[in-house]
Design a protein around this motif. Structure first.
Motif, PDB file in Angstrom:
ATOM      1  N   LEU A 116       8.381  -3.272  -5.559  1.00  0.00           N
ATOM      2  CA  LEU A 116       6.920  -3.084  -5.737  1.00  0.00           C
ATOM      3  C   LEU A 116       6.483  -2.005  -5.347  1.00  0.00           C
ATOM      4  O   LEU A 116       6.791  -1.393  -4.400  1.00  0.00           O
ATOM      5  N   LEU A 117       5.355  -1.219  -6.016  1.00  0.00           N
ATOM      6  CA  LEU A 117       4.770   0.040  -5.672  1.00  0.00           C
ATOM      7  C   LEU A 117       3.234  -0.389  -5.371  1.00  0.00           C
ATOM      8  O   LEU A 117       2.429  -1.025  -6.290  1.00  0.00           O
ATOM      9  N   LEU A 118       2.759   0.206  -4.008  1.00  0.00           N
ATOM     10  CA  LEU A 118       1.352   0.051  -3.824  1.00  0.00           C
ATOM     11  C   LEU A 118       0.632   1.336  -3.598  1.00  0.00           C
ATOM     12  O   LEU A 118       1.461   2.460  -3.356  1.00  0.00           O
ATOM     13  N   ASN A 119      -0.556   1.357  -3.840  1.00  0.00           N
ATOM     14  CA  ASN A 119      -1.164   2.941  -3.366  1.00  0.00           C
ATOM     15  C   ASN A 119      -1.576   2.763  -2.016  1.00  0.00           C
ATOM     16  O   ASN A 119      -1.232   1.801  -1.157  1.00  0.00           O
ATOM     17  N   HIS A 120      -2.234   4.008  -1.506  1.00  0.00           N
ATOM     18  CA  HIS A 120      -2.294   3.923  -0.126  1.00  0.00           C
ATOM     19  C   HIS A 120      -3.216   2.843   0.453  1.00  0.00           C
ATOM     20  O   HIS A 120      -3.350   2.971   1.764  1.00  0.00           O
ATOM     21  N   ARG A 121      -4.011   2.213  -0.494  1.00  0.00           N
ATOM     22  CA  ARG A 121      -4.923   1.301   0.099  1.00  0.00           C
ATOM     23  C   ARG A 121      -4.116   0.041   0.005  1.00  0.00           C
ATOM     24  O   ARG A 121      -4.973  -1.114   0.638  1.00  0.00           O
ATOM     25  N   GLY A 122      -2.946  -0.118  -0.530  1.00  0.00           N
ATOM     26  CA  GLY A 122      -2.210  -1.391  -0.486  1.00  0.00           C
ATOM     27  C   GLY A 122      -2.629  -2.318  -1.787  1.00  0.00           C
ATOM     28  O   GLY A 122      -2.190  -3.398  -1.728  1.00  0.00           O
ATOM     29  N   GLU A 123      -2.894  -1.395  -2.692  1.00  0.00           N
ATOM     30  CA  GLU A 123      -3.594  -2.081  -3.811  1.00  0.00           C
ATOM     31  C   GLU A 123      -2.178  -1.889  -4.929  1.00  0.00           C
ATOM     32  O   GLU A 123      -1.405  -0.738  -4.823  1.00  0.00           O
ATOM     33  N   ILE A 174       1.042  -6.005   4.582  1.00  0.00           N
ATOM     34  CA  ILE A 174       0.881  -4.570   4.384  1.00  0.00           C
ATOM     35  C   ILE A 174      -0.372  -4.202   4.825  1.00  0.00           C
ATOM     36  O   ILE A 174      -0.588  -3.104   5.622  1.00  0.00           O
ATOM     37  N   ARG A 175      -1.159  -4.911   4.235  1.00  0.00           N
ATOM     38  CA  ARG A 175      -2.754  -4.480   4.513  1.00  0.00           C
ATOM     39  C   ARG A 175      -3.101  -4.661   6.017  1.00  0.00           C
ATOM     40  O   ARG A 175      -4.161  -4.242   6.648  1.00  0.00           O
ATOM     41  N   GLU A 176      -2.474  -5.806   6.714  1.00  0.00           N
ATOM     42  CA  GLU A 176      -2.443  -5.825   8.119  1.00  0.00           C
ATOM     43  C   GLU A 176      -2.307  -4.675   9.065  1.00  0.00           C
ATOM     44  O   GLU A 176      -2.913  -4.567   9.979  1.00  0.00           O
ATOM     45  N   LEU A 224      -1.604  -0.922   7.686  1.00  0.00           N
ATOM     46  CA  LEU A 224      -1.445  -0.028   6.518  1.00  0.00           C
ATOM     47  C   LEU A 224      -0.743   1.151   7.134  1.00  0.00           C
ATOM     48  O   LEU A 224       0.144   1.806   6.392  1.00  0.00           O
ATOM     49  N   ALA A 225      -1.092   1.565   8.299  1.00  0.00           N
ATOM     50  CA  ALA A 225      -0.574   2.801   8.860  1.00  0.00           C
ATOM     51  C   ALA A 225       0.851   2.783   9.070  1.00  0.00           C
ATOM     52  O   ALA A 225       1.652   3.563   8.617  1.00  0.00           O
ATOM     53  N   ALA A 226       1.383   1.551   9.661  1.00  0.00           N
ATOM     54  CA  ALA A 226       2.845   1.286   9.858  1.00  0.00           C
ATOM     55  C   ALA A 226       3.443   1.302   8.392  1.00  0.00           C
ATOM     56  O   ALA A 226       4.544   1.961   8.172  1.00  0.00           O
ATOM     57  N   ALA A 227       3.096   0.679   7.422  1.00  0.00           N
ATOM     58  CA  ALA A 227       3.535   0.592   6.372  1.00  0.00           C
ATOM     59  C   ALA A 227       3.865   1.906   5.604  1.00  0.00           C
ATOM     60  O   ALA A 227       4.758   2.294   4.933  1.00  0.00           O
ATOM     61  N   ARG A 228       2.675   2.913   5.688  1.00  0.00           N
ATOM     62  CA  ARG A 228       2.758   4.229   5.114  1.00  0.00           C
ATOM     63  C   ARG A 228       3.831   5.010   5.640  1.00  0.00           C
ATOM     64  O   ARG A 228       4.325   5.890   5.004  1.00  0.00           O
ATOM     65  N   GLU A 229       4.103   4.719   6.974  1.00  0.00           N
ATOM     66  CA  GLU A 229       5.304   5.761   7.804  1.00  0.00           C
ATOM     67  C   GLU A 229       6.490   4.948   7.329  1.00  0.00           C
ATOM     68  O   GLU A 229       7.714   5.804   7.431  1.00  0.00           O
ATOM     69  N   GLY A 230       6.839   3.601   7.213  1.00  0.00           N
ATOM     70  CA  GLY A 230       8.077   3.103   6.751  1.00  0.00           C
ATOM     71  C   GLY A 230       8.222   2.009   7.847  1.00  0.00           C
ATOM     72  O   GLY A 230       8.260   2.209   8.912  1.00  0.00           O
ATOM     73  N   THR A 231       8.417   0.827   7.257  1.00  0.00           N
ATOM     74  CA  THR A 231       8.531  -0.229   8.443  1.00  0.00           C
ATOM     75  C   THR A 231       9.414  -1.492   7.598  1.00  0.00           C
ATOM     76  O   THR A 231       9.569  -1.051   6.490  1.00  0.00           O
ATOM     77  N   ASP A 241     -12.272   4.693  -0.496  1.00  0.00           N
ATOM     78  CA  ASP A 241     -11.710   3.718   0.148  1.00  0.00           C
ATOM     79  C   ASP A 241     -12.760   2.842   0.796  1.00  0.00           C
ATOM     80  O   ASP A 241     -12.456   1.376   0.820  1.00  0.00           O
ATOM     81  N   GLU A 242     -13.697   3.103   1.630  1.00  0.00           N
ATOM     82  CA  GLU A 242     -14.648   2.415   2.319  1.00  0.00           C
ATOM     83  C   GLU A 242     -15.443   1.756   1.646  1.00  0.00           C
ATOM     84  O   GLU A 242     -15.968   0.634   1.528  1.00  0.00           O
ATOM     85  N   MET A 243     -15.680   2.375   0.500  1.00  0.00           N
ATOM     86  CA  MET A 243     -16.806   1.718  -0.734  1.00  0.00           C
ATOM     87  C   MET A 243     -16.062   0.530  -1.217  1.00  0.00           C
ATOM     88  O   MET A 243     -16.681  -0.617  -1.114  1.00  0.00           O
ATOM     89  N   ILE A 244     -14.720   0.675  -1.677  1.00  0.00           N
ATOM     90  CA  ILE A 244     -14.019  -0.455  -2.201  1.00  0.00           C
ATOM     91  C   ILE A 244     -13.678  -1.589  -1.067  1.00  0.00           C
ATOM     92  O   ILE A 244     -13.886  -2.835  -1.249  1.00  0.00           O
TER      93      ILE A 244
END
Length: 550
Positions: A171-178, A202-204, A206-213, A352-355
């Motif tokens: 599965l591939l998500l963007n930087h917002r977890g979408e 992932i959304r709980e 995001l920072a850890a997911a972006r680094e690899g977890t 991101d904040e607007m979405i």
């Protein structure tokens, strides 16, 4: 360890370009060793699961002898024949092809640019070295994906192919977890719950997911989810998710995943470049709108609708700026460099904040400003507080050594009036800078402008007032009074003729006539944002000067 098959060899250098001429059904035959020979008695040195590499020199004039060799090798359960066809045979005899197909005995044509020794070396290395096999497989994955990239395959196609290669759900998500793309496994109904749980986890964080977890799926603790960062031109990476990545089927490896991540990264960067180009067109439209280069009302409404702006909603304009540096050369130079580097990250932050807050709107850039057009069905104190909360979050989430300031317009009722809202927002942010403020959120209010105007010497205010309104500056007739009242209501109604007509209880044509006459007297155009603003300021100055009315 499971034996390699003839089919497994096609990821190797030399074998990648080879062509199967006959015996395709035999590509699943196992391979344990490789021989090189042109001697007619090679069968004496062959054994089960042996692959023979040859130029077929001994059989160039006798296809029947080659058929005999194939029958003998098949009886020994040999793996197959790799022949350098262009050397002596030129083409495979028909009787040999028919026999090979009948026996499911693979015959493979080796390109001329590779020597038998080179190919033998690669095959033996592959058969005997576990790490080398994983490296060959990783290179094969990289080559396959690179070829897909060059041929313009879509991101979903590339991600789906990765799932087939790894034999794992991907599965591939963007930087917002979408969700951006997914492998074939996630099409199954049985994976729906797992997908929702994964994205939620992932959304709980995001920072850890972006680094690899890594984490387990709550509904299926036997499945481990691992995330891999995919670097792009954005400030934050996209996120590749692979289930049970710690137990990849041999010969898949972490190296193969890394090669796939690189190609996915390039694909995302390519798509972002296309997105940047679309953003440029969008910003050009906004500049045309603000600077009055689009005159057709239908075109304005049509193009606003194309960029997500609805004609039946109220619109608020917000301009954002990175607070300026000191006036010395070094500070200004460093500030300009920082602004350039932060442009994309701040754009992403605002988007991101607007979405995240489910706001309806569109983001543009114009010159040094980021411009948000937000739309609401009703614009009350609740919406004003929502906007303030949204902007405060953006200010607190910026990951850089700078501050952001915002100017916010009053509401306008139609996309045609967006230029008015933009100039109000710019005026609001500039009023904050005039007061030496930084990191502020400032709403446009007439009262604030009056306060600023009161700081200007009266003789300068009077000069601007008289030069703008000319004979209307000091009205001498009832008609002059009506013209001034009409333009005041017209400007307060965001230059909407219908609204002005309703408020004054006069016909639309009367409003048009009075506006045209005022433009003739002042030699200004209300269609020009700068002229419109000048008249607004002049009317405000009139209230400060306490100009007598008849």
């Amino acid at each position: 360890m499971k034996l390699k098959t003839v089919n497994d060899l096609f990821i190797l250098e030399g074998m990648e370009e080879a062509t199967v001429l006959a015996g395709h059904r035999g590509l699943t035959r196992p391979v344990q060793f490789v021989n090189i020979s042109d001697a007619p008695d090679i069968i004496e040195f062959s054994d089960e699961n042996h692959l023979l590499l040859t130029t077929a020199y001994a059989f160039k004039d006798d296809p029947q002898k080659l058929c005999d060799l194939i029958r003998q090798m098949n009886a020994l359960n040999c793996s197959g024949l790799v022949i350098k066809m262009k050397r002596f045979l030129l083409e495979l005899p028909e009787e040999v092809r028919l026999l090979a197909n009948e026996l499911s005995f693979p015959i493979i044509d080796l390109p001329m640019e590779y020597t038998l020794g080179e190919v033998s070396y690669h095959i033996l290395n592959f058969l005997n070295n576990h790490k080398a096999e994983q490296l060959y497989y990783a290179l094969h994955v990289h080559n396959e994906f690179s070829d897909m990239l060059i041929k313009g395959f879509s991101l979903p196609s590339i991600v789906e192919q990765l799932g087939y290669f790894l034999k794992r759900p991907v599965l591939l998500l963007n930087h917002r977890g979408e969700k951006l793309a997914y492998g074939h496994d996630f099409r199954k109904a049985s994976m729906k719950q797992a997908e929702e749980e994964i994205i939620s986890k992932i959304r709980e964080n995001l920072a850890a997911a972006r680094e690899g977890t890594s984490f387990n799926i709550p509904s299926d603790l036997e499945k481990t989810v691992k995330t891999f960062p995919i670097q792009t031109q954005r400030q934050h990476p996209a996120i590749l998710i692979i289930i049970n990545a710690q137990s990849l089927p041999y010969p898949s490896s972490q190296l193969a995943i890394e090669q796939a991540c690189n190609v996915i990264s390039f694909t995302l960067i390519k798509e972002q470049a296309i997105e940047e180009n679309a953003r440029l067109y969008k910003n050009n439209f906004f500049a045309d709108l603000i600077e009055g280069r689009i005159n057709s009302e239908n075109e304005i409404l049509s193009r606003c609708d194309y960029y997500g702006l609805k004609g039946d909603l109220k619109t608020i304009c917000i301009v954002c700026n990175i607070d300026p540096a000191d006036d010395d050369y070094t500070s200004l130079h460093n500030h300009e460099k920082m602004v350039s580097e932060l442009h994309n990250s701040i754009y992403d932050l605002l988007e991101d904040e607007m979405i995240h807050m489910d706001l309806i709107g569109t983001l543009f850039t114009k010159e040094k400003y980021f411009v948000l057009l937000l739309q609401f069905e009703e614009y009350t104190d609740n919406e004003m507080q929502l906007i303030k909360t949204f902007l405060e979050k953006a200010q607190s989430h910026i990951e850089a050594d700078c501050t952001l300031s915002f100017g916010i317009s009053n509401q306008v009722h139609s996309p045609k009036s967006i230029p008015v809202a933009y100039h109000e927002a710019v005026e609001a942010i500039n009023s904050g800078y005039d007061l030496k403020m930084n990191g502020f959120i400032r709403f446009y209010k007439v009262r604030e402008i009056k306060e600023l105007l009161s700081m200007i010497p009266m003789n300068n205010l009077r000069e601007l007032y008289e030069s703008t309104l000319k004979t209307l500056a000091y009205p001498k007739s009832k008609e002059d009074e009506e013209l001034l009242k009409t333009i005041q209501v017209f400007l307060d109604s965001q230059c909407e003729i219908s609204e002005t007509s309703r408020k004054l209880y006069i016909h639309r044509n009367t409003v048009k006539y009075r506006i045209e006459k005022t433009e003739a007297i002042t030699e200004l155009s209300f269609q020009d944002p700068s002229d419109s603003l000048r008249v607004r300021v002049a009317l405000l100055i009139g209230s400060l000067l306490d100009v007598p009315r008849k």
